[in-house]
Design a protein around this motif. Structure first.
Motif, mmCIF file in Angstrom:
data_model
loop_
_atom_site.group_PDB
_atom_site.id
_atom_site.type_symbol
_atom_site.label_atom_id
_atom_site.label_comp_id
_atom_site.label_asym_id
_atom_site.label_seq_id
_atom_site.Cartn_x
_atom_site.Cartn_y
_atom_site.Cartn_z
ATOM 1 N N MET A 1 1.032 -1.320 -0.043
ATOM 2 C CA MET A 1 0.061 -0.148 -0.016
ATOM 3 C C MET A 1 0.791 1.264 0.029
ATOM 4 N N VAL A 2 0.601 2.175 -0.894
ATOM 5 C CA VAL A 2 1.481 3.623 -0.914
ATOM 6 C C VAL A 2 0.547 4.608 -0.496
ATOM 7 N N LEU A 3 1.258 5.294 0.665
ATOM 8 C CA LEU A 3 0.504 6.442 1.149
ATOM 9 C C LEU A 3 0.617 7.769 0.413
ATOM 10 N N SER A 4 -0.387 8.498 0.173
ATOM 11 C CA SER A 4 -0.329 9.572 -0.587
ATOM 12 C C SER A 4 0.527 10.593 0.201
ATOM 13 N N SER A 5 1.189 11.536 -0.506
ATOM 14 C CA SER A 5 2.008 12.567 0.018
ATOM 15 C C SER A 5 1.085 13.542 1.029
ATOM 16 N N LYS A 6 -0.109 13.497 0.551
ATOM 17 C CA LYS A 6 -0.926 14.432 1.394
ATOM 18 C C LYS A 6 -1.111 13.792 2.805
ATOM 19 N N ILE A 7 -1.250 12.562 3.023
ATOM 20 C CA ILE A 7 -1.485 11.893 4.351
ATOM 21 C C ILE A 7 -0.265 11.718 5.107
ATOM 22 N N LEU A 8 0.911 11.607 4.520
ATOM 23 C CA LEU A 8 2.263 11.542 4.795
ATOM 24 C C LEU A 8 2.427 12.965 5.592
ATOM 25 N N ALA A 9 2.278 13.862 4.829
ATOM 26 C CA ALA A 9 2.505 15.317 5.307
ATOM 27 C C ALA A 9 1.599 15.597 6.545
ATOM 28 N N ARG A 10 0.333 14.912 6.429
ATOM 29 C CA ARG A 10 -0.499 15.280 7.636
ATOM 30 C C ARG A 10 -0.119 14.390 9.030
ATOM 31 N N PHE A 11 0.311 13.389 8.599
ATOM 32 C CA PHE A 11 0.963 12.558 9.680
ATOM 33 C C PHE A 11 2.130 13.293 10.464
ATOM 34 N N LEU A 12 2.992 13.825 9.449
ATOM 35 C CA LEU A 12 4.326 14.475 10.000
ATOM 36 C C LEU A 12 3.735 15.864 10.498
ATOM 37 N N LEU A 13 2.954 16.604 9.954
ATOM 38 C CA LEU A 13 2.525 17.729 10.756
ATOM 39 C C LEU A 13 2.162 17.547 11.973
ATOM 40 N N VAL A 14 1.254 16.718 12.512
ATOM 41 C CA VAL A 14 0.682 16.242 13.798
ATOM 42 C C VAL A 14 1.838 15.914 14.497
ATOM 43 N N LEU A 15 2.809 15.205 14.096
ATOM 44 C CA LEU A 15 4.044 14.807 15.008
ATOM 45 C C LEU A 15 4.811 15.976 15.364
ATOM 46 N N ALA A 16 5.127 16.928 14.233
ATOM 47 C CA ALA A 16 5.918 18.147 14.379
ATOM 48 C C ALA A 16 5.428 19.043 15.517
ATOM 49 N N ALA A 17 4.077 19.140 15.077
ATOM 50 C CA ALA A 17 3.233 20.110 15.818
ATOM 51 C C ALA A 17 3.177 19.723 17.325
ATOM 52 N N ALA A 18 3.212 18.548 17.516
ATOM 53 C CA ALA A 18 3.188 17.879 18.976
ATOM 54 C C ALA A 18 4.355 18.134 19.633
ATOM 55 N N VAL A 19 5.603 17.928 18.951
ATOM 56 C CA VAL A 19 6.955 18.195 19.326
ATOM 57 C C VAL A 19 7.343 19.523 19.759
ATOM 58 N N CYS A 20 6.795 20.392 18.591
ATOM 59 C CA CYS A 20 6.968 21.812 18.830
ATOM 60 C C CYS A 20 6.290 22.506 20.133
ATOM 61 N N ALA A 21 4.832 22.018 20.240
ATOM 62 C CA ALA A 21 4.321 22.686 21.481
ATOM 63 C C ALA A 21 4.575 21.931 22.693
ATOM 64 N N VAL A 22 5.092 20.607 22.976
ATOM 65 C CA VAL A 22 5.673 19.993 23.882
ATOM 66 C C VAL A 22 6.958 20.874 24.298
ATOM 67 N N GLY A 23 7.798 20.894 23.243
ATOM 68 C CA GLY A 23 9.155 21.615 23.673
ATOM 69 C C GLY A 23 9.021 23.091 23.973
ATOM 70 N N MET A 24 7.948 24.026 23.446
ATOM 71 C CA MET A 24 7.933 25.332 23.680
ATOM 72 C C MET A 24 6.933 25.614 24.953
ATOM 73 N N ILE A 25 6.374 24.705 25.522
ATOM 74 C CA ILE A 25 5.686 24.799 26.681
ATOM 75 C C ILE A 25 5.856 24.517 27.891
ATOM 76 N N THR A 26 6.586 23.088 27.870
ATOM 77 C CA THR A 26 7.171 22.427 28.913
ATOM 78 C C THR A 26 8.287 23.281 29.644
ATOM 79 N N PRO A 27 8.209 23.687 30.757
ATOM 80 C CA PRO A 27 9.127 24.493 31.659
ATOM 81 C C PRO A 27 10.485 23.702 31.541
ATOM 82 N N SER A 28 10.533 22.339 32.097
ATOM 83 C CA SER A 28 11.708 21.593 32.005
ATOM 84 C C SER A 28 12.551 21.431 30.859
ATOM 85 N N LEU A 29 11.890 21.751 29.732
ATOM 86 C CA LEU A 29 12.330 21.671 28.212
ATOM 87 C C LEU A 29 13.025 22.872 27.601
ATOM 88 N N GLN A 30 13.041 23.912 28.596
ATOM 89 C CA GLN A 30 13.638 25.265 28.186
ATOM 90 C C GLN A 30 14.895 25.103 27.958
#
Length: 133
Positions: A1-30
């Protein structure tokens, strides 16, 4: 099964947004970003450049300016959330977020000034077919 580029981009976006949000909000990760990028503002620029590019790849039918503004709003939301987590709120960070987001949009906007809109290209093609007939 081949993933479409749009689905892959959405998966990576959710992952990147979560990493950025946690990294930018969590005080211990400052300050963790200094392991990857030496300057805080550069880290914000890189993060929002990447997030905006992923947003545009994930949602190709949406208007690019609206996606860019949504990324800037996300940056503002993160700065507001930092108030509640006892991290410093910085307009400089928000500015770096905005510059990173607009660094994706500006070249696309400039390219759109060079080429006619899709409707105009279709009309020209239609006119060329009529003239050839």
């Amino acid at each position: 099964m081949v993933l479409s580029s749009k689905i892959l981009a959405r998966f990576l976006l959710v992952l990147a947004a979560a990493v950025c949000a946690v990294g930018m909000i969590t005080p211990s990760l400052q300050g963790v970003e200094k392991n990857f990028v030496p300057a805080d503002k550069a880290a914000h620029f890189v993060a929002f450049y990447g997030l905006t590019a992923l947003m545009m790849a994930a949602f190709p039918k949406n208007r690019r300016l609206e996606i860019t503004l949504a990324a800037v709003l996300l940056g503002g939301s993160i700065e507001i959330a930092q108030m509640f987590t006892h991290r410093g709120v910085s307009l400089g960070d928000l500015s770096a977020d905005a510059v990173g987001a607009f660094a994706v949009w500006v070249p696309m906007w400039l390219q759109s000034l060079r080429s006619p809109p899709v409707v105009e290209r279709r009309r020209r093609a239609s006119d060329a077919v009529k003239e050839a007939a």
